[in-house]
Scaffold this motif. Structure first.
Motif, PDB file in Angstrom:
ATOM      1  N   MET A   1       0.840  -1.199   0.000  1.00 35.86           N
ATOM      2  CA  MET A   1       0.000   0.000   0.000  1.00 35.86           C
ATOM      3  C   MET A   1       0.880   1.256   0.000  1.00 35.86           C
ATOM      4  N   LYS A   2       0.587   2.164  -0.941  1.00 31.31           N
ATOM      5  CA  LYS A   2       1.414   3.385  -1.030  1.00 31.31           C
ATOM      6  C   LYS A   2       0.615   4.576  -0.512  1.00 31.31           C
ATOM      7  N   ILE A   3       1.203   5.251   0.495  1.00 28.76           N
ATOM      8  CA  ILE A   3       0.497   6.395   1.095  1.00 28.76           C
ATOM      9  C   ILE A   3       1.334   7.660   0.908  1.00 28.76           C
ATOM     10  N   LEU A   4       0.650   8.722   0.454  1.00 28.42           N
ATOM     11  CA  LEU A   4       1.286  10.037   0.389  1.00 28.42           C
ATOM     12  C   LEU A   4       1.063  10.724   1.736  1.00 28.42           C
ATOM     13  N   GLY A   5       2.147  10.994   2.460  1.00 30.44           N
ATOM     14  CA  GLY A   5       2.051  11.692   3.748  1.00 30.44           C
ATOM     15  C   GLY A   5       2.316  13.178   3.552  1.00 30.44           C
ATOM     16  N   ILE A   6       1.582  13.996   4.302  1.00 30.05           N
ATOM     17  CA  ILE A   6       1.774  15.456   4.235  1.00 30.05           C
ATOM     18  C   ILE A   6       1.898  15.978   5.652  1.00 30.05           C
ATOM     19  N   GLU A   7       2.959  16.767   5.892  1.00 27.37           N
ATOM     20  CA  GLU A   7       3.233  17.275   7.246  1.00 27.37           C
ATOM     21  C   GLU A   7       3.518  18.785   7.169  1.00 27.37           C
ATOM     22  N   THR A   8       2.673  19.561   7.846  1.00 25.51           N
ATOM     23  CA  THR A   8       2.893  21.018   7.855  1.00 25.51           C
ATOM     24  C   THR A   8       2.569  21.602   9.240  1.00 25.51           C
ATOM     25  N   SER A   9       2.958  20.902  10.314  1.00 20.83           N
ATOM     26  CA  SER A   9       2.503  21.377  11.631  1.00 20.83           C
ATOM     27  C   SER A   9       3.273  22.574  12.165  1.00 20.83           C
ATOM     28  N   CYS A  10       4.470  22.813  11.608  1.00 21.31           N
ATOM     29  CA  CYS A  10       5.282  23.911  12.165  1.00 21.31           C
ATOM     30  C   CYS A  10       5.986  24.667  11.035  1.00 21.31           C
ATOM     31  N   ASP A  11       7.293  24.608  10.975  1.00 22.70           N
ATOM     32  CA  ASP A  11       8.024  25.359   9.946  1.00 22.70           C
ATOM     33  C   ASP A  11       8.457  24.486   8.774  1.00 22.70           C
ATOM     34  N   GLU A  12       8.222  23.177   8.852  1.00 18.31           N
ATOM     35  CA  GLU A  12       8.576  22.304   7.733  1.00 18.31           C
ATOM     36  C   GLU A  12       7.362  22.032   6.857  1.00 18.31           C
ATOM     37  N   THR A  13       7.584  22.054   5.543  1.00 24.01           N
ATOM     38  CA  THR A  13       6.562  21.620   4.593  1.00 24.01           C
ATOM     39  C   THR A  13       7.101  20.319   4.028  1.00 24.01           C
ATOM     40  N   ALA A  14       6.449  19.210   4.345  1.00 24.82           N
ATOM     41  CA  ALA A  14       7.018  17.927   3.938  1.00 24.82           C
ATOM     42  C   ALA A  14       5.981  17.033   3.298  1.00 24.82           C
ATOM     43  N   ALA A  15       6.438  16.268   2.312  1.00 27.28           N
ATOM     44  CA  ALA A  15       5.593  15.256   1.686  1.00 27.28           C
ATOM     45  C   ALA A  15       6.460  14.022   1.436  1.00 27.28           C
ATOM     46  N   ALA A  16       5.850  12.857   1.519  1.00 26.07           N
ATOM     47  CA  ALA A  16       6.589  11.613   1.283  1.00 26.07           C
ATOM     48  C   ALA A  16       5.634  10.539   0.813  1.00 26.07           C
ATOM     49  N   VAL A  17       6.158   9.632  -0.001  1.00 29.06           N
ATOM     50  CA  VAL A  17       5.377   8.453  -0.362  1.00 29.06           C
ATOM     51  C   VAL A  17       6.051   7.258   0.298  1.00 29.06           C
ATOM     52  N   VAL A  18       5.275   6.512   1.099  1.00 26.11           N
ATOM     53  CA  VAL A  18       5.819   5.388   1.855  1.00 26.11           C
ATOM     54  C   VAL A  18       5.013   4.131   1.521  1.00 26.11           C
ATOM     55  N   GLU A  19       5.750   3.044   1.300  1.00 20.62           N
ATOM     56  CA  GLU A  19       5.088   1.779   0.972  1.00 20.62           C
ATOM     57  C   GLU A  19       4.998   0.904   2.219  1.00 20.62           C
ATOM     58  N   ASP A  20       3.821   0.425   2.513  1.00 17.59           N
ATOM     59  CA  ASP A  20       3.562  -0.480   3.643  1.00 17.59           C
ATOM     60  C   ASP A  20       4.147   0.008   4.968  1.00 17.59           C
ATOM     61  N   GLY A  21       4.118   1.297   5.172  1.00 18.51           N
ATOM     62  CA  GLY A  21       4.510   1.885   6.451  1.00 18.51           C
ATOM     63  C   GLY A  21       5.979   1.849   6.771  1.00 18.51           C
ATOM     64  N   ALA A  22       6.816   1.405   5.832  1.00 20.96           N
ATOM     65  CA  ALA A  22       8.236   1.269   6.156  1.00 20.96           C
ATOM     66  C   ALA A  22       9.183   1.770   5.052  1.00 20.96           C
ATOM     67  N   LYS A  23       8.850   1.493   3.801  1.00 16.83           N
ATOM     68  CA  LYS A  23       9.788   1.802   2.717  1.00 16.83           C
ATOM     69  C   LYS A  23       9.504   3.198   2.143  1.00 16.83           C
ATOM     70  N   ILE A  24      10.487   4.086   2.259  1.00 17.95           N
ATOM     71  CA  ILE A  24      10.301   5.450   1.746  1.00 17.95           C
ATOM     72  C   ILE A  24      10.632   5.461   0.257  1.00 17.95           C
ATOM     73  N   LEU A  25       9.611   5.708  -0.566  1.00 20.65           N
ATOM     74  CA  LEU A  25       9.829   5.740  -2.015  1.00 20.65           C
ATOM     75  C   LEU A  25      10.262   7.130  -2.456  1.00 20.65           C
ATOM     76  N   SER A  26       9.819   8.136  -1.706  1.00 25.17           N
ATOM     77  CA  SER A  26      10.120   9.510  -2.081  1.00 25.17           C
ATOM     78  C   SER A  26       9.863  10.396  -0.872  1.00 25.17           C
ATOM     79  N   SER A  27      10.697  11.420  -0.698  1.00 28.91           N
ATOM     80  CA  SER A  27      10.488  12.303   0.458  1.00 28.91           C
ATOM     81  C   SER A  27      11.088  13.665   0.150  1.00 28.91           C
ATOM     82  N   SER A  28      10.341  14.724   0.393  1.00 28.36           N
ATOM     83  CA  SER A  28      10.872  16.080   0.155  1.00 28.36           C
ATOM     84  C   SER A  28      10.476  16.976   1.322  1.00 28.36           C
TER      85      SER A  28
END
Ligand code: KG4
Ligand code: ZN
Length: 347
Positions: A1-28
């Protein structure tokens, strides 16, 4: 399962695609940190405005990288919503809180819009639970349950009993300053810059941690609560006294940093191990920005007889991969219009 995560709680703008909760396919990650450094702390309005500027390019870049294109020119061409990357996504996970409301809103509204337009399930994620999941990333064998988690960041110092995915029970937390907040404030006072945790860690590596005997607040209290404001005041008073006597030299600043860092680490390690022993669990998980600290990790490993899990330092500080991991292991999609930013959400 591939999930796009989005994190903007503070000063970082982050996105990542992670497979099965462990493998990072992409992260910025983009950060507005340099814009706050002069103030010695995050300025919420500036953080929110920078989030607005960065959110689309960061999601865009993350999806483009997810195509696993290694050629830079091809990558540039891939910028723009790339349909094959979107088609591969099973869900979107977004941090809904706790955090700065203006920053949170940017990520939440972006995620909701994409979930609606792409007809993709959306999973709201608590930022503290996301930190808890960073040790699941890039690891073939996940941490063993039950475990005690120490989530220690700029805004939180929490001890949590985790019996399984979705099963957490707060044991204690800070009554005043978070550990990261205390580090940030003392670093500013000592002129070491921002963020304070890494600056204190660097100065401390050249200092003598036994030079100053500083308080260890609540170290022997029967509760699992923390308090760092008294310790912070003790360091402020000591630094002012040394300064008045013109003794606040570079060497003394290093000794003071090392003694202060040691005091915080001693309290964190002692209380976390005490909780694990009392509840009879054999695993400890470290998460949150302060968990990037090398001394904290070393000390926890040296003093705990069970297993200690932590991520690489770059996955301990704010990132979006941990958000996607938390969503995978606690997969509860909701309707997009039920997802809301909640600045003060609890565990
Ligand atoms: O988790 P995080 O990136 O953001 C929040 O959710 O707050 O944590 C940021 C905090 C800051 O207080 C920063 O000074 C601290 O984590 N920090 C560290 C280290 N790296 C970041 N503290 C101690 N040692 C470090 N190496
Ligand atoms: Zn955080």
């Amino acid at each position: 399962m591939k999930i796009l995560g989005i994190e903007t709680s503070c000063d970082e703008t982050a996105a990542a695609v992670v497979e099965d909760g462990a493998k990072i396919l992409s992260s910025s990650i983009a950060s507005s940190l340099p814009l706050h450094a002069k103030a010695g702390g995050i300025i919420p309005e500036i953080a929110a405005r920078e989030q607005v500027k960065a959110i689309i390019p960061i999601i865009d870049l993350t999806l483009a990288n997810n195509l696993q294109t290694t050629d830079y020119r091809q990558k540039k061409k891939a910028v723009g919503w790339h349909l094959s990357a979107i088609d591969q996504l099973d869900a979107i996970a977004v941090t809904v809180g706790p955090g700065l409301i203006g920053s949170l809103l940017v990520g939440v509204e972006a995620a909701k819009t994409l979930a609606y337009v792409w007809k993709t399930p959306i999973v709201p994620v608590n930022h503290l639970i996301a930190h808890l999941y960073s040790p699941w990333l890039e690891r073939s064998r996940p941490p063993d349950f039950p475990l005690v988690a120490l989530i220690v960041s700029g805004g939180h110092t929490e001890l949590v009993l985790v019996t399984g995915h979705g099963g957490w029970q707060p044991l204690g937390g800070t009554r005043d300053d978070a550990a990261g907040e205390a580090l940030d404030k003392i670093a500013r006072l000592l002129g070491l810059g921002y963020p304070g945790g890494p600056a204190i860690e660097k100065a401390a590596s050249l200092g003598d941690k036994t030079r100053f005997q500083l308080p260890r607040p609540l170290i022997n209290s029967p509760t699992f609560d923390f308090s760092f404001s008294g310790l912070k005041t003790a360091v402020v008073n000591l630094a002012n006294l040394l300064d008045r006597k013109s003794q606040l030299t570079e060497g003394i600043v290093a000794d003071l940093s090392a003694s202060f860092q040691e005091s915080i680490i001693d309290v964190l390690v002692t209380k976390t191990i005490k909780a694990a022993k009392k509840i009879k669990v054999g695993s400890i998980v470290l998460g949150g920005g302060v968990a990037a600290n090398k001394r904290l990790r070393e000390e926890m490993v040296a003093r705990f007889t069970g297993k200690v899990y932590f991520s690489s330092p770059k996955l301990a500080v704010d990132n979006a991969a941990m958000v996607a991991a938390a969503a995978f292991f606690n997969y509860q999609p909701v309707a997009w219009d039920k997802v809301n930013a909640q600045a003060a959400i609890l565990l």
